[in-house]
Design a protein around this motif. Sequence first.
Motif, PDB file in Angstrom:
ATOM      1  N   THR A  93      27.752  22.191 -11.186  1.00  0.00           N
ATOM      2  CA  THR A  93      26.411  22.407 -11.740  1.00  0.00           C
ATOM      3  C   THR A  93      26.003  21.233 -12.632  1.00  0.00           C
ATOM      4  O   THR A  93      24.867  20.751 -12.569  1.00  0.00           O
ATOM      5  CB  THR A  93      26.353  23.727 -12.529  1.00  0.00           C
ATOM      6  N   ALA A  94      26.943  20.777 -13.453  1.00  0.00           N
ATOM      7  CA  ALA A  94      26.659  19.644 -14.343  1.00  0.00           C
ATOM      8  C   ALA A  94      26.306  18.401 -13.536  1.00  0.00           C
ATOM      9  O   ALA A  94      25.334  17.698 -13.854  1.00  0.00           O
ATOM     10  CB  ALA A  94      27.862  19.375 -15.246  1.00  0.00           C
ATOM     11  N   LYS A  95      27.069  18.119 -12.476  1.00  0.00           N
ATOM     12  CA  LYS A  95      26.780  16.941 -11.640  1.00  0.00           C
ATOM     13  C   LYS A  95      25.402  17.060 -10.999  1.00  0.00           C
ATOM     14  O   LYS A  95      24.663  16.073 -10.924  1.00  0.00           O
ATOM     15  CB  LYS A  95      27.855  16.779 -10.566  1.00  0.00           C
ATOM     16  N   GLU A  96      25.065  18.238 -10.531  1.00  0.00           N
ATOM     17  CA  GLU A  96      23.755  18.433  -9.900  1.00  0.00           C
ATOM     18  C   GLU A  96      22.629  18.200 -10.909  1.00  0.00           C
ATOM     19  O   GLU A  96      21.626  17.567 -10.590  1.00  0.00           O
ATOM     20  CB  GLU A  96      23.665  19.840  -9.306  1.00  0.00           C
ATOM     21  N   ARG A  97      22.787  18.687 -12.131  1.00  0.00           N
ATOM     22  CA  ARG A  97      21.775  18.462 -13.176  1.00  0.00           C
ATOM     23  C   ARG A  97      21.619  16.973 -13.470  1.00  0.00           C
ATOM     24  O   ARG A  97      20.500  16.471 -13.638  1.00  0.00           O
ATOM     25  CB  ARG A  97      22.159  19.206 -14.458  1.00  0.00           C
ATOM     26  N   ILE A  98      22.734  16.264 -13.520  1.00  0.00           N
ATOM     27  CA  ILE A  98      22.693  14.825 -13.799  1.00  0.00           C
ATOM     28  C   ILE A  98      21.999  14.101 -12.648  1.00  0.00           C
ATOM     29  O   ILE A  98      21.140  13.235 -12.875  1.00  0.00           O
ATOM     30  CB  ILE A  98      24.117  14.275 -14.004  1.00  0.00           C
ATOM     31  N   ARG A  99      22.324  14.463 -11.414  1.00  0.00           N
ATOM     32  CA  ARG A  99      21.677  13.833 -10.256  1.00  0.00           C
ATOM     33  C   ARG A  99      20.165  14.015 -10.296  1.00  0.00           C
ATOM     34  O   ARG A  99      19.396  13.097 -10.011  1.00  0.00           O
ATOM     35  CB  ARG A  99      22.225  14.432  -8.966  1.00  0.00           C
ATOM     36  N   LYS A 100      19.716  15.222 -10.652  1.00  0.00           N
ATOM     37  CA  LYS A 100      18.271  15.487 -10.712  1.00  0.00           C
ATOM     38  C   LYS A 100      17.604  14.659 -11.809  1.00  0.00           C
ATOM     39  O   LYS A 100      16.483  14.203 -11.626  1.00  0.00           O
ATOM     40  CB  LYS A 100      18.028  16.983 -10.947  1.00  0.00           C
ATOM     41  N   VAL A 102      18.571  11.673 -12.967  1.00  0.00           N
ATOM     42  CA  VAL A 102      18.555  10.235 -12.707  1.00  0.00           C
ATOM     43  C   VAL A 102      17.855   9.867 -11.409  1.00  0.00           C
ATOM     44  O   VAL A 102      17.666   8.694 -11.108  1.00  0.00           O
ATOM     45  CB  VAL A 102      19.991   9.641 -12.713  1.00  0.00           C
ATOM     46  N   SER A 103      17.462  10.853 -10.618  1.00  0.00           N
ATOM     47  CA  SER A 103      16.788  10.573  -9.344  1.00  0.00           C
ATOM     48  C   SER A 103      15.308  10.401  -9.532  1.00  0.00           C
ATOM     49  O   SER A 103      14.688  10.867 -10.385  1.00  0.00           O
ATOM     50  CB  SER A 103      17.011  11.714  -8.351  1.00  0.00           C
TER      51      SER A 103
END
Length: 103
Positions: A93-100, A102-103
Amino acid sequence: MVVITAGRLSLSSVVQQIAVEHVLVLVYASSMESQVNLKQMALSEKLRLMEALWAELCAREEEVPMPDWHRTVLDERERQINKDEAAFVDWETAKERIRKRVS
């Protein structure tokens, strides 16, 4: 340039050196010096070098400077955890939040 001297780590102009096309790592063991071209190192060798540098930094944690703002953030997070005010998420979940973000 990263210089390891008899168990001591000295980082000098790392940011500038990384931008240089042929970054060299100078490794000093006793009185012996060798140079390694990072571009020619295998990924596994680079990872081992990185792990060795990280282990050395962790072993000397008290010598690594921490800016005041970082101490403030860590103290606040610790306060929130101690008062059960902190919310935690799993790593995916944390990685997905970070991806959103920085995208």
